[in-house]
Design a protein around this motif. Structure first.
Motif, PDB file in Angstrom:
ATOM      1  N   GLY A   1     -12.440   5.787   2.049  1.00  0.00           N
ATOM      2  CA  GLY A   1     -11.870   5.645   3.396  1.00  0.00           C
ATOM      3  C   GLY A   1     -11.296   4.264   3.612  1.00  0.00           C
ATOM      4  N   VAL A   2     -12.013   3.249   3.116  1.00  0.00           N
ATOM      5  CA  VAL A   2     -11.512   1.870   3.219  1.00  0.00           C
ATOM      6  C   VAL A   2     -10.208   1.726   2.452  1.00  0.00           C
ATOM      7  CG1 VAL A   2     -11.980  -0.534   2.604  1.00  0.00           C
ATOM      8  CG2 VAL A   2     -13.799   0.880   3.584  1.00  0.00           C
ATOM      9  N   ALA A   3     -10.143   2.343   1.264  1.00  0.00           N
ATOM     10  CA  ALA A   3      -8.923   2.246   0.458  1.00  0.00           C
ATOM     11  C   ALA A   3      -7.746   2.910   1.167  1.00  0.00           C
ATOM     12  CB  ALA A   3      -9.164   2.895  -0.908  1.00  0.00           C
ATOM     13  N   VAL A   4      -7.993   4.060   1.801  1.00  0.00           N
ATOM     14  CA  VAL A   4      -6.924   4.720   2.554  1.00  0.00           C
ATOM     15  C   VAL A   4      -6.469   3.829   3.708  1.00  0.00           C
ATOM     16  CG1 VAL A   4      -6.383   6.684   4.041  1.00  0.00           C
ATOM     17  CG2 VAL A   4      -7.635   7.044   1.905  1.00  0.00           C
ATOM     18  N   ALA A   5      -7.422   3.193   4.392  1.00  0.00           N
ATOM     19  CA  ALA A   5      -7.075   2.290   5.487  1.00  0.00           C
ATOM     20  C   ALA A   5      -6.248   1.114   4.973  1.00  0.00           C
ATOM     21  CB  ALA A   5      -8.347   1.790   6.165  1.00  0.00           C
ATOM     22  N   LEU A   6      -6.609   0.594   3.794  1.00  0.00           N
ATOM     23  CA  LEU A   6      -5.835  -0.515   3.227  1.00  0.00           C
ATOM     24  C   LEU A   6      -4.419  -0.072   2.877  1.00  0.00           C
ATOM     25  CD1 LEU A   6      -8.499  -2.225   0.922  1.00  0.00           C
ATOM     26  CD2 LEU A   6      -7.524  -3.116   3.052  1.00  0.00           C
ATOM     27  N   ALA A   7      -4.279   1.166   2.397  1.00  0.00           N
ATOM     28  CA  ALA A   7      -2.940   1.684   2.111  1.00  0.00           C
ATOM     29  C   ALA A   7      -2.125   1.792   3.397  1.00  0.00           C
ATOM     30  CB  ALA A   7      -3.040   3.038   1.423  1.00  0.00           C
ATOM     31  N   ALA A   8      -2.796   2.172   4.483  1.00  0.00           N
ATOM     32  CA  ALA A   8      -2.104   2.244   5.772  1.00  0.00           C
ATOM     33  C   ALA A   8      -1.665   0.850   6.224  1.00  0.00           C
ATOM     34  CB  ALA A   8      -3.016   2.880   6.815  1.00  0.00           C
ATOM     35  N   VAL A   9      -2.542  -0.136   6.003  1.00  0.00           N
ATOM     36  CA  VAL A   9      -2.172  -1.515   6.346  1.00  0.00           C
ATOM     37  C   VAL A   9      -0.984  -1.974   5.503  1.00  0.00           C
ATOM     38  CG1 VAL A   9      -2.952  -3.915   6.297  1.00  0.00           C
ATOM     39  CG2 VAL A   9      -4.491  -2.121   7.120  1.00  0.00           C
ATOM     40  N   GLN A  10      -1.007  -1.611   4.209  1.00  0.00           N
ATOM     41  CA  GLN A  10       0.126  -1.949   3.342  1.00  0.00           C
ATOM     42  C   GLN A  10       1.419  -1.352   3.890  1.00  0.00           C
ATOM     43  OE1 GLN A  10      -0.272  -0.367  -0.617  1.00  0.00           O
ATOM     44  NE2 GLN A  10       1.683  -1.189  -1.311  1.00  0.00           N
ATOM     45  N   SER A  11       1.356  -0.099   4.342  1.00  0.00           N
ATOM     46  CA  SER A  11       2.533   0.538   4.930  1.00  0.00           C
ATOM     47  C   SER A  11       2.988  -0.207   6.177  1.00  0.00           C
ATOM     48  CB  SER A  11       2.217   1.995   5.278  1.00  0.00           C
ATOM     49  OG  SER A  11       1.742   2.698   4.158  1.00  0.00           O
ATOM     50  N   ALA A  12       2.018  -0.605   7.011  1.00  0.00           N
ATOM     51  CA  ALA A  12       2.355  -1.318   8.243  1.00  0.00           C
ATOM     52  C   ALA A  12       3.046  -2.642   7.950  1.00  0.00           C
ATOM     53  CB  ALA A  12       1.094  -1.553   9.073  1.00  0.00           C
ATOM     54  N   LEU A  13       2.665  -3.287   6.850  1.00  0.00           N
ATOM     55  CA  LEU A  13       3.294  -4.554   6.495  1.00  0.00           C
ATOM     56  C   LEU A  13       4.720  -4.352   5.992  1.00  0.00           C
ATOM     57  CD1 LEU A  13       0.310  -6.323   4.695  1.00  0.00           C
ATOM     58  CD2 LEU A  13       1.336  -6.966   6.886  1.00  0.00           C
ATOM     59  N   LEU A  14       5.015  -3.185   5.436  1.00  0.00           N
ATOM     60  CA  LEU A  14       6.357  -2.923   4.924  1.00  0.00           C
ATOM     61  C   LEU A  14       7.337  -2.525   6.029  1.00  0.00           C
ATOM     62  CD1 LEU A  14       5.450  -0.946   1.665  1.00  0.00           C
ATOM     63  CD2 LEU A  14       6.240  -3.321   1.819  1.00  0.00           C
ATOM     64  N   ILE A  15       6.815  -1.965   7.114  1.00  0.00           N
ATOM     65  CA  ILE A  15       7.687  -1.456   8.181  1.00  0.00           C
ATOM     66  C   ILE A  15       8.565  -2.559   8.801  1.00  0.00           C
ATOM     67  CG2 ILE A  15       7.694  -0.471  10.501  1.00  0.00           C
ATOM     68  CD1 ILE A  15       5.249   1.213   9.602  1.00  0.00           C
TER      69      ILE A  15
END
Length: 562
Positions: A20-34
């Motif tokens: 779950g933490v890894a999925v959240a980190l992937a979401a944060v990575q996406s947010a940084l790319l936006i």
């Protein structure tokens, strides 16, 4: 992929919070790319028309910073997941090895040692690579793609629709090429298995090849298999290359179509150049993540092919032939009661009746193929007779915990197996609580202590692969010491005269007789000279007992044994 995940998911159950933490980190990575898309739009719609050089530079620095931050988040997520992936594969390997040890000897006879070795070593490595790909690359990439698709839709529904129209082509190509790739993976696996088995046999036969001057013949004999492996490998690499090229071409085509449609929209004034370039930047990020996803497909497909073979073992239901639970302290008595047994429907033992009393020394003699070794294997519960019963101290093996029972038996094979490690470690195999004194005592009883102490480091001398620097007799004495370490109630020696002379056999028997609790001894041999060391000689021929000889008498015997 679902099959792979279904097998691995239970092994990752304890790591679900971390996932779950890894999925959240992937979401944060996406947010940084936006914000990258917004900065690009700002540059071309605002900063460039105003000739704001400082704003352009700051926007560039911001884009670089966002990329670096997203990369750092990706590395953090990968670091968290890679260890869990390796732990999951480690658990799978332990489960697989436990199953291998639990399956019957008959199962192993059918499948072969080389095939099992290939599954346990090579196929689990392919599964390892597939799981690592899913957890550390494909999984996070899927999350990022989903998030960026939402951004692309918000930026331009028109261009996003164009992108969606191209994606089915990419997915169709992936499915079609994936099927072809998987076929080639299967062909390569089969060729590699043959190569591995042949190489294993050739290395074992290397001394024979050198002694016979047959090196060139051996190389010619192997040439066909090597060519077949090379062809299978070439076909596999070509398929993988085609997979990569086709996906790269489709991805580039998608980018071109988006650029053309967007360029027309800019020319018509329905879209600004900044909006087009910002959308194009998002498309580039999406295609990059899709490339990670699709490039991982061959690795996952190879893992799925390997998983099928792993599951062949994991799903096998052929345990050791005896499942009793009763434990006894063995006194050394053993009996075959009307035992018939065979391989592939052909009887090797026929109505065998044999009783061994505690402390008795019995020699089984007969020509090759008479059933001597098979009788011992059935006696030890490695195989179950098709008819009849095996008893230990009068108790049927069906009632007994056979693994516990075998722990009270010492067995020395005709070709003693020694492994990489010290002499002491080889003698103490399977008995981690053995003391140095226990090891020394066992070696003395096996007549091995004298030559072991003469080795460069004594009992701490490291033996290489198969202990090739030791003579056959030395190897066998170490194996006998290993068998004697636990003070067995029964000792089985398979063809001891292969490496031990009469004097050595005599010294060993004298040592065994002098023990406080002399074990029962079964010697399997076709050498009548060993008979002088026995209390009784049992003659086998064609799977039947044809004569039982005791000191001074013979009963009942065929004339050739009289």
């Amino acid at each position: 992929m679902r099959r792979l995940w279904r097998r691995v998911a239970p092994l990752l159950a304890h790591a679900r919070p971390l996932l779950g933490v890894a999925v959240a980190l992937a979401a944060v990575q996406s947010a940084l790319l936006i914000p990258i898309a917004l900065l690009i739009q700002h540059v071309f719609d605002d900063a460039v028309p105003r000739r704001d050089e400082a704003g352009i530079v700051l926007a560039g620095v911001g884009v670089i910073g966002l990329y670096v931050a997203a990369g750092a988040i990706s590395l953090l997520a990968r670091g968290l997941l890679v260890r869990r992936a390796k732990l999951a594969v480690g658990a799978l390997r332990r489960q697989l090895l436990g199953q291998v040890y639990g399956l019957s000897s008959a199962w192993h006879d059918r499948h072969g040692r080389d095939w099992v070795h290939g599954v346990v070593v090579q196929d689990t490595e392919r599964v390892d690579q597939a799981i690592s790909q899913l957890l550390t690359q494909s999984g996070p990439a899927a999350v990022v793609v989903a998030a960026l698709c939402v951004v692309a839709l918000a930026l331009s529904p028109l261009l996003f629709g164009v992108l969606l129209a191209v994606l089915p082509v990419m997915l169709f190509a992936s499915r079609w090429l994936g099927a072809r790739f998987r076929t080639r993976v299967g062909a390569w696996h089969r060729s590699f298995d043959t190569y591995s088995a042949d190489t294993h046999g050739a290395l074992r036969a290397l001394p024979l090849a050198k002694a016979e001057g047959a090196e060139d013949w051996e190389l010619r004999r192997r040439a066909g298999g090597l060519d077949e492996l090379a062809e299978a490998g070439t076909s596999l690499v070509r398929a993988q290359g085609a997979y990569t090229v086709v996906h790269g071409t489709v991805a580039a085509g998608a980018g071109v179509v988006v650029l053309v449609v967007g360029g027309v929209a800019v020319a018509r004034g329905s879209m600004t150049a900044g909006q087009l370039l910002s959308f194009y930047a998002v498309v580039g990020l999406i295609l990059r993540q899709l490339s990670i996803l699709l490039d991982g497909v061959p690795v996952v497909l190879a893992g799925l092919g390997a998983l099928e073979r792993v599951e062949t073992i994991l799903d096998a239901s052929e345990p050791d032939p005896y499942t009793g639970t009763r434990r006894i302290e063995l006194r050394g008595g053993w009996a075959l009661d009307g035992v018939t047994f065979g391989y592939a429907g052909e009887d090797v033992l026929r109505e065998v009746d044999l009783v061994i009393e505690p402390g008795e020394r019995v020699v089984l003699v007969g020509p090759n193929g008479a059933g001597k070794t098979t009788a011992v294997n059935v006696m030890l519960g490695l195989y179950r007779p098709t008819r009849g019963c095996v008893r230990a101290d009068g108790v049927a093996l069906d009632e007994l915990d056979v693994r516990h029972l075998r722990g009270q038996v010492g067995v020395v094979l005709q070709d003693p197996l020694l492994f990489r490690g010290t002499v002491a470690e080889n003698i103490a195999y399977g008995r981690p609580d053995a003391t140095e004194a226990d090891i020394r005592t066992a070696a003395e009883r096996a007549t091995a202590d004298t030559f072991v102490r003469a080795l460069p480091a004594g009992y701490a001398t490291a033996l290489g692969d198969d202990a090739v620097r030791l003579s056959g007799g030395q190897r066998q004495r170490i194996a006998i010491a290993r068998a004697l370490l636990g003070d067995p109630a029964l000792l089985v020696l398979d063809e001891p005269t292969t490496h031990l002379d009469d004097a050595a056999i005599g010294a060993l028997m004298a040592n065994l007789t002098g023990l406080p609790r002399a074990p029962s001894v079964i010697i399997v041999t076709h050498d009548p000279g060993v008979a002088a060391r026995a209390d009784r000689i049992v003659h086998l021929r064609d799977g039947r007992i044809v004569g039982v000889q005791a000191p001074g008498r013979l009963e009942p015997a065929e004339p050739e044994y009289a």
